[in-house]
Structure formats: structure tokens, C-alpha cells
Design an enzyme around this catalytic site. Structure first.
Site, PDB file in Angstrom:
ATOM      1  N   LEU A   9      -7.046  -1.683  -4.730  1.00 26.81           N
ATOM      2  CA  LEU A   9      -7.288  -2.460  -3.159  1.00 26.81           C
ATOM      3  C   LEU A   9      -6.218  -1.573  -2.456  1.00 26.81           C
ATOM      4  CD1 LEU A   9      -7.935  -6.158  -3.917  1.00 26.81           C
ATOM      5  CD2 LEU A   9      -9.605  -4.301  -3.797  1.00 26.81           C
ATOM      6  N   VAL A  14       1.414   4.086  -1.482  1.00 26.46           N
ATOM      7  CA  VAL A  14       1.547   3.647  -3.021  1.00 26.46           C
ATOM      8  C   VAL A  14       0.287   3.785  -3.811  1.00 26.46           C
ATOM      9  CG1 VAL A  14       2.210   1.367  -4.452  1.00 26.46           C
ATOM     10  CG2 VAL A  14       3.574   1.903  -2.302  1.00 26.46           C
ATOM     11  N   GLY A  15      -0.792   3.501  -3.123  1.00 31.86           N
ATOM     12  CA  GLY A  15      -2.002   3.702  -3.872  1.00 31.86           C
ATOM     13  C   GLY A  15      -2.244   4.915  -4.126  1.00 31.86           C
ATOM     14  N   LYS A  45     -10.095   1.258   3.873  1.00 26.25           N
ATOM     15  CA  LYS A  45     -10.579   0.889   5.373  1.00 26.25           C
ATOM     16  C   LYS A  45     -11.765   1.827   5.783  1.00 26.25           C
ATOM     17  CE  LYS A  45      -6.608  -1.943   7.027  1.00 26.25           C
ATOM     18  NZ  LYS A  45      -5.739  -1.966   8.316  1.00 26.25           N
ATOM     19  N   GLU A 129       6.086  -6.223 -10.485  1.00 24.18           N
ATOM     20  CA  GLU A 129       7.239  -5.468 -10.565  1.00 24.18           C
ATOM     21  C   GLU A 129       7.522  -4.625  -9.204  1.00 24.18           C
ATOM     22  OE1 GLU A 129      10.763  -4.805 -11.435  1.00 24.18           O
ATOM     23  OE2 GLU A 129       9.695  -5.228 -13.427  1.00 24.18           O
ATOM     24  N   GLY A 134      11.015  -1.563  -5.527  1.00 26.76           N
ATOM     25  CA  GLY A 134      10.427  -0.199  -5.831  1.00 26.76           C
ATOM     26  C   GLY A 134      10.403   0.219  -7.257  1.00 26.76           C
ATOM     27  N   GLU A 190       9.815   0.977  10.459  1.00 32.20           N
ATOM     28  CA  GLU A 190       8.495   0.699  11.128  1.00 32.20           C
ATOM     29  C   GLU A 190       8.789   0.774  12.600  1.00 32.20           C
ATOM     30  OE1 GLU A 190       5.808   0.641   9.632  1.00 32.20           O
ATOM     31  OE2 GLU A 190       6.364   0.166   7.401  1.00 32.20           O
ATOM     32  N   LYS A 205      12.089 -11.066  -0.673  1.00 30.44           N
ATOM     33  CA  LYS A 205      12.381 -10.458  -2.261  1.00 30.44           C
ATOM     34  C   LYS A 205      13.461 -11.336  -3.091  1.00 30.44           C
ATOM     35  CE  LYS A 205      11.541  -5.812  -0.630  1.00 30.44           C
ATOM     36  NZ  LYS A 205      12.269  -4.445  -0.208  1.00 30.44           N
TER      37      LYS A 205
END
Length: 428
Positions: A9, A14-15, A45, A129, A134, A190, A205
Site C-alpha cells: 500500500l 519508502v515503498g 494513487k 520497526e 528508520g 516538509e 515515536k
């Protein structure tokens, strides 16, 4: 050698890293788990978007439910982010008997207990994890490496954006505003950096780490949070003058069964290992009753470091599948939550005061500390070249938060104190 099939997903930073590792390290991964691990389907998307890696178009779908409900898929890897819709996806995946690997700190901080309870009910794995630091394997370490010990304290730099900003301010004398602008330009921050600079990302976190370390259900609202937007070049210069570095630290500590968790700018002694962690790197310091002090350091974000943790979790799921022990390693909080009161929360403090430059001022200030049972470690007074006033730097011994709050409230009505310019926690 039946292949284990993965549904992905999200195909962002990262994907993409997850795809690179699974496809590029297939031989090594297969030798570890005894079967191939293949990506069966990916929810995105925009299926027709140009990407940095080649993906079979037949594997792409714009419907996440198609991935979650696919009976051929064994493991759902969630790297799309978000909370509300994602929570529903994860719960439905568990209802369908899928194992979950996620890098979503927001989801696990807010709904982790619910998701883990559902996983236990359905005898499914949920591993996360990559959600905290990271590429640093801190979650697995807390669950497995410290399983025989009792954790007393967790202290960490768990947000690379703020660490980069504070490093620039410390090493180059950059202003907060200029350091933030540079972090945005380099892609470390960002466009809206609020979550990072106001400590919210680190707080999520620390809620996860506190839950794992103390085996109690720590909620985001249990974390006392203060960001770095009010930290000035002057604050950092004074910290360096006294032998400290300024870091945004997440701190979780406990005495017996009562604990406190906070995120705040903290002055750390230069000889403490965590003071030397600079740039976008993360570090987590763990203190156990038996093992003593340990520290874990590495890249806290980025495509490949984070993807490495995600794939390591996939490997753990597959190994559990082979052994038939899925759903047995989740840490569902079992201890009652006992938060410390302000009277029980104790630490050293740094104060910078702007005061009237006349006789007797210091005596009035030290008397206030004595009245509220706060002892002083050091006091330095110097004139201020820009005003007729003087400045006083104070480092206290360990004092309760309640007593320090009383001191600060008393200072509000003390005429000789023009302004309390800064107050910071001190560690080391």
C-alpha cells in the site's frame, strides 16, 4: 518453495525502496526464509504516474481494498501514511488473516493498542520497526534484546529534521529561520514543518517506545511536548559556553512502576555520546537495570534505511509463517499506566534571566530558589552590552517540576527580574 506474496500500500519514497530491496536481494532473502518473497499487487494513487523504478502495470491498482482482500496475498506492507483511512485498511487486513508490516508512526502511536489486540485475536503478525527510527532496529531490540531486562530510561534523538536545524545553529551560528529554510531546500523538512519542529513527530515515536519499554499503554496525550521553534542562537551560544549541546530529546524514564515521557529541547553535556549525534542522524539511548547504558545510532529516515527495516520485518513475518508462530510476538501492553505527578518528575534545569543590574538582586533570586527547595549547581552573572541590565545563567541540581514551576511563577512578580529569557532541561 511456494512463494510468499506481498501486497504493497503506497509507492512513495519508502515503498520504492522496499521494491528495490525485494527485487535486488531476492536470492539472499530466499535463502534466509526458504522461499521467494514476491510483490503481488501495489496500491497507488495514480497508476499511470512516471516512477523511478520499472513496475509491471498489471500489478498496480488505485483501489487499496483490492490489495487487502486479495486471497493470494499473505502480507500487507503499509507505507502510504495517514491515519483514519489507513486504520480501517489495517483492521480489515487483519480480519482477512493478513500479516502487517507498517512504517506508520502516527497510526501506531494513536491506534497501536487496538491494532495489536486485533492481531492477537486473529493470530497475525503486526511489525512496525520502521515507524520510529528508520534504519535503527530499536523496536526489535526493545522487544527481544531487552526481554530479560527491566528498562529504566529511554532517551533519544528521533527526529532528523530538528537535529539538522540544531546542528546548523550550533556549528555554524545559523539562525533558526535560516536553518529551517535550508532544511526545506534540502528536502529534510516538509513545506509545513509543524509536526517536526513543534515536537509532534518525536512525541508519536516516544509514545511507541514508551509503550514497548514500559509495557503500558502510552497515549500521545501522555507525552509532554515542547518544540524547537523558540530556541535562539543566543540560547545555543550560552549552552556551548557552559559545556552543553542543544538537542531535541525524547525522554521516557520510570521509577518503580511510575513513569513520565516528554519531548523538549534539552541541554546535553558535550561528553555524553548523544551530544555528538549531528545532522539528520538519530540515536536512541536505553538504560536497563541489568545491562546498564546502551546507545543505538544510525539513519533515522530516507528511502533505503527505512526500507531496510520494512524488509527485515517482512522476513520476520515469513520466518514466523514457516514456524507456524505468527501472532505470538506482539507486545500488547499489560501493565497499568501510572504517570508521574509533577512532584515526582525531577531533572536539572538551565535558566537565563535578564535582571536589574544592582546590588542585592542575586540574593533575592537565590532566596526564591531556597524557598521552593531548589538547590543551585552554578550561577554566572554578566553584564548585557545591549541593555543596562545584567544576565544571570543558572543551572540547578535535580529538582521537581512542581517546585520549578513555583519558582518561575514567583519570578513573574519579582520586580528585579525583567524577563525569564530561557528555561531548558539539562541532561548529562
Amino acid at each position: 518453495m511456494k512463494p510468499v506474496k506481498v501486497g504493497l500500500l503506497g509507492l512513495g519514497t519508502v515503498g520504492t525502496g522496499v521494491v528495490r530491496i525485494l527485487e535486488g536481494h531476492q536470492e539472499d532473502l530466499s535463502s534466509q526464509v526458504g522461499s521467494p518473497i514476491i510483490i503481488e499487487k501495489i496500491a497507488v494513487k495514480h497508476a499511470d504516474k512516471q516512477r523511478s523504478i520499472e513496475i509491471d502495470p498489471a500489478k498496480l491498482t488505485e483501489d487499496p481494498w483490492e490489495v487487502i482482500r486479495d486471497p493470494e496475498i499473505d502480507v500487507i506492507v503499509e507505507v502510504m501514511g495517514g491515519v483514519n483511512g489507513t486504520r480501517e485498511f489495517m483492521l480489515e487486513a487483519l480480519n482477512c488473516g493478513k500479516h502487517i508490516v507498517t512504517a506508520n508512526k502516527d497510526l501506531m502511536a494513536l491506534y497501536g493498542s487496538e491494532i495489536l489486540a486485533k492481531a492477537t485475536e486473529k493470530q497475525c503478525d503486526v511489525f512496525y520497526e520502521a515507524s520510529v527510527a528508520g534504519g535503527i532496529p530499536i523496536i526489535r531490540t526493545l522487544i527481544e534484546g531487552f526481554s530479560s531486562d527491566r528498562i529504566i530510561k529511554i532517551m533519544g534523538i528521533v527526529n532528523g529534521t530538528t537535529n539538522y536545524i540544531l546542528t546548523k545553529m550550533s556549528q555554524e551560528g545559523t539562525s533558526y529561520e535560516d536553518a529551517l529554510a535550508e532544511a526545506k531546500q534540502l528536502g529534510y523538512a516538509e513545506a509545513d514543518p509543524t509536526s517536526d519542529v513543534e515536537g509532534l513527530d518525536a512525541a508519536r515515536k516516544m509514545a511507541i517506545l514508551g509503550t514497548l519499554g514500559f509495557r503500558a499503554n502510552v497515549e500521545l496525550s501522555d507525552v509532554q511536548v515542547r518544540g524547537i521553534s523558540s530556541v535562539s542562537k543566543e540560547d545555543i551560544a550560552y549552552a556551548k559556553r557552559l559545556g552543553y549541546e542543544m538537542k531535541l530529546l525524547g525522554i521516557a524514564d520510570r521509577d518503580e512502576e511510575e513513569f513520565s515521557i516528554s519531548v523538549q529541547p534539552t541541554m546535553v553535556k558535550k561528553n555524553h555520546p548523544i551530544a555528538a549525534v549531528n545532522g539528520v542522524f538519530n540515536a536512541v539511548y536505553v538504560f536497563g537495570e541489568a545491562v546498564g547504558e546502551t546507545m543505538f545510532y544510525g539513519a533515522g529516515a530516507g528511502e533505503m534505511p527505512t526500507a531496510t527495516s520494512v524488509v527485515a520485518d517482512i522476513v520476520a513475518v515469513v520466518k514466523n509463517l514457516k514456524l507456524g508462530v505468527n501472532g505470538l510476538k506482539s507486545i500488547v501492553p499489560y501493565k497499568p499506566k501510572k504517570l508521574k505527578s509533577d512532584e515526582q518528575i525531577c531533572y536539572k534545569n538551565f535558566l537565563l534571566l535578564q535582571v536589574a543590574d544592582k546590588a542585592g538582586v542575586l540574593a533575592q533570586i537565590t532566596q526564591a530558589f531556597a524557598e521552593y527547595n531548589v538547590s543551585l549547581e552554578s550561577v554566572v552573572q554578566s553584564p548585557n552590552a545591549d541593555t543596562p541590565d545584567a544576565e544571570i545563567m543558572i543551572v540547578t541540581h535535580r529538582a521537581s517540576k512542581a517546585n520549578m514551576d513555583q519558582v518561575l511563577k514567583y519570578f513573574e512578580g519579582l520586580e528585579v527580574i525583567r524577563r525569564v529569557k530561557s528555561v531548558y532541561r539539562v541532561e548529562g
